[in-house]
Design a protein around this motif. Structure first.
Motif, PDB file in Angstrom:
ATOM      1  N   THR A   1       0.815  -1.220   0.000  1.00 30.71           N
ATOM      2  CA  THR A   1       0.000   0.000   0.000  1.00 30.71           C
ATOM      3  C   THR A   1       0.847   1.268   0.000  1.00 30.71           C
ATOM      4  OG1 THR A   1      -0.204  -0.108   2.399  1.00 30.71           O
ATOM      5  CG2 THR A   1      -1.974  -1.129   1.094  1.00 30.71           C
TER       6      THR A   1
ATOM      7  N   LEU B   1      -2.359   0.947  -6.841  1.00 31.78           N
ATOM      8  CA  LEU B   1      -3.281   0.517  -5.799  1.00 31.78           C
ATOM      9  C   LEU B   1      -4.415  -0.279  -6.413  1.00 31.78           C
ATOM     10  CD1 LEU B   1      -3.714   3.740  -3.607  1.00 31.78           C
ATOM     11  CD2 LEU B   1      -2.491   1.647  -2.963  1.00 31.78           C
TER      12      LEU B   1
ATOM     13  N   THR C   1      -8.557  -1.098  -6.117  1.00 31.88           N
ATOM     14  CA  THR C   1      -9.743  -0.416  -5.629  1.00 31.88           C
ATOM     15  C   THR C   1     -10.314  -1.184  -4.447  1.00 31.88           C
ATOM     16  OG1 THR C   1     -11.135  -1.582  -7.233  1.00 31.88           O
ATOM     17  CG2 THR C   1     -10.316   0.604  -7.868  1.00 31.88           C
ATOM     18  N   ASP C   2     -11.006  -0.467  -3.569  1.00 28.97           N
ATOM     19  CA  ASP C   2     -11.636  -1.108  -2.413  1.00 28.97           C
ATOM     20  C   ASP C   2     -13.035  -1.588  -2.792  1.00 28.97           C
ATOM     21  OD1 ASP C   2     -13.299   1.150  -2.373  1.00 28.97           O
ATOM     22  OD2 ASP C   2     -12.279   2.058  -0.667  1.00 28.97           O
TER      23      ASP C   2
ATOM     24  N   CYS D   1      -9.804   4.072  -4.803  1.00 26.43           N
ATOM     25  CA  CYS D   1      -8.459   4.044  -4.240  1.00 26.43           C
ATOM     26  C   CYS D   1      -8.008   5.490  -4.095  1.00 26.43           C
ATOM     27  CB  CYS D   1      -7.494   3.217  -5.075  1.00 26.43           C
ATOM     28  SG  CYS D   1      -7.295   3.741  -6.770  1.00 26.43           S
TER      29      CYS D   1
END
Length: 188
Positions: A23, A87, A89-90, A95
Motif C-alpha cells: 500500500t 493501488l 480499488t476497495d 483508491c
C-alpha cells in the motif's frame, strides 16, 4: 465439457496476490518533497454506473512539480519523487493516492503539456489494460495541451479531476468503463 469460466477465460480478480499488497505505492509524496501536495481519489465505475468492487488495479505515472519524470539519466531528478503509484480499488471501487500536482512537461512538438497524470487500468473483464490521463479541472494550461486537444471537445471533461468541495487539496476522478459518460481512453 465445463461451462465454468477458468483463469484462462476471464481476467481477475488476481491483483492482490502480489501486485497491490504494497500500500506504500499509493503514497508518491514523501516527506520533504517539493510541490503542492494533493490527495487523488479515483473511483472505477462499470457500464451500469456501479462501482467495481475491489477487483481493479490503478497505476499512475507522473512528473514531479517541475515537470520532470524520474529517470536515471536525468541529473536534475528529484531524489525523493519516484513518480509511480499502484493501488487496488476497495469494495466501493475507490483508491486514494497521496501525491503532488505535477508540473508541465514537454510535448512531442516542443510545446508544453498541461499538468497531467498518466493512468493505466487493469480490471476483471478487460483483456488489455486501458490508458487514460487525469487533467485538473480549471487549469488554464488545459486549453493549450496538444494531447487533450486530440479528444473531442464534448469528451474532454471525462479526463478532468475535480476539486472536492471544501477541500482544494483533494481531487476526485471517476473512470467510467463504458456507457454515455465513458472516460476517453488512448490507444498507445
Amino acid at each position: 465439457m465445463s461451462h465454468t469460466p477458468t483463469a484462462s477465460q476471464t481476467v481477475g480478480p488476481f491483483f492482490n496476490f502480489g501486485l497491490t499488497c504494497n500500500t506504500d505505492l499509493g503514497n508518491l509524496a514523501h516527506p520533504g518533497l517539493t510541490g503542492h501536495r494533493i490527495r487523488l481519489v479515483i473511483r472505477v465505475i462499470d457500464g451500469d454506473g456501479m462501482p467495481t468492487p475491489g477487483d481493479s488495479m490503478i497505476e499512475l505515472w507522473q512528473a514531479d512539480s517541475a515537470g520532470r519524470y524520474p529517470h536515471p539519466l536525468d541529473s536534475a531528478e528529484s531524489g525523493e519523487f519516484h513518480g509511480f503509484g499502484r493501488l487496488e480499488t476497495d469494495r466501493s471501487g475507490c483508491c486514494i493516492f497521496e501525491t503532488i500536482k505535477p508540473g508541465r512537461t514537454p510535448a512531442p512538438d516542443g510545446s508544453l503539456q498541461a499538468p497531467h497524470i498518466n493512468v493505466v487500468i487493469f480490471a476483471r473483464g478487460i483483456l488489455k489494460h486501458l490508458h487514460t490521463r487525469i487533467y485538473f479541472e480549471g487549469d488554464p494550461a488545459n486549453s493549450d495541451d496538444p494531447i487533450l486537444a486530440l479528444v473531442p471537445a464534448g469528451r474532454r471533461a471525462t479526463l478532468c479531476a475535480r476539486p472536492t468541495a471544501g477541500d482544494p487539496d483533494t481531487w476526485s476522478f471517476n473512470i467510467v468503463l463504458q456507457g454515455p459518460e465513458e472516460t476517453a481512453f488512448f490507444d498507445v
